[in-house]
Write a protein that holds these residues in place. Sequence first.
Motif, PDB file in Angstrom:
ATOM      1  N   GLN A 277      -3.156  -1.413 -10.862  1.00  0.00           N
ATOM      2  CA  GLN A 277      -3.632  -1.152  -9.652  1.00  0.00           C
ATOM      3  C   GLN A 277      -5.203  -1.400  -9.492  1.00  0.00           C
ATOM      4  OE1 GLN A 277      -1.719  -1.180  -6.941  1.00  0.00           O
ATOM      5  NE2 GLN A 277       0.108  -1.422  -8.482  1.00  0.00           N
TER       6      GLN A 277
ATOM      7  N   TYR B 109       2.396   2.015  -3.585  1.00  0.00           N
ATOM      8  CA  TYR B 109       0.967   2.412  -4.487  1.00  0.00           C
ATOM      9  C   TYR B 109       0.566   3.960  -3.867  1.00  0.00           C
ATOM     10  CZ  TYR B 109      -4.008   3.014  -5.722  1.00  0.00           C
ATOM     11  OH  TYR B 109      -5.136   3.444  -6.208  1.00  0.00           O
TER      12      TYR B 109
ATOM     13  N   ARG C  61       0.797  -1.222   0.043  1.00  0.00           N
ATOM     14  CA  ARG C  61      -0.097   0.093   0.074  1.00  0.00           C
ATOM     15  C   ARG C  61       0.824   1.271   0.005  1.00  0.00           C
ATOM     16  NH1 ARG C  61      -5.129   1.454  -1.615  1.00  0.00           N
ATOM     17  NH2 ARG C  61      -5.617   3.375  -0.451  1.00  0.00           N
TER      18      ARG C  61
END
Length: 223
Positions: A71, A6, A3
């Motif tokens: 994603q 990202y 995470r």
Amino acid sequence: MPRNEYQSQLAELREDVVAMSETVADRLEMGLTALETNDKELARTVIEGDDEINQLYLDLEKQCTDLIALQQPVAGDLRFIAASFKIITDLERIADLATNLGEYAEAADDDVFPSVDIQGLGEVTLEMLADSMAAYADEDRELCYAVNDRDDELDTECEIASDTVVRELIEGEEMADEEIETFMEDVSRLLLTIRDLERIGDHTVNIAARALYMIDNNDELIY
């Protein structure tokens, strides 16, 4: 993908879009300066720099598509990426219009209508671009509306400028035949300059509209 990585990619995209806008603003300012100073070398620099902007656009387009494909973002993240993609498209088009200013400056010999404040109109567009990008970078919804409202003022100022050109053209002194063609080319370039500055304002409104959609899922300013 973790995470944190990202989120880092999302932050990088925002930073890169803002950096592209700063480059575009520099080119717009250079185009306006070339017009004001009749600087042919500066005009050529603006024209030749368009390829760099196009490459920035392609690089950022890839960032956006990769994030979507890899994603599969949803909700707010998807709106952010979609808004970023639309914004870089408007930035690329503003850069094209700045290139037009460079071409007009390269071809013009002198200021045929000093009563028309091209630099004043240009300053308004630069401010609108800065504000629209600040709305995107800082998620400032109030700036989105402010840019939209200011566009009405710019449209009015551009209309007045065009009317001034036409009025002075009608009231102008008679010229020899050999002077008329060159003069009319200068008039045409000036009217195109006014039109292009108005179009730049429209693109800044598009940026503000996409920023508002990104912030609040509000499509009120999109048209």
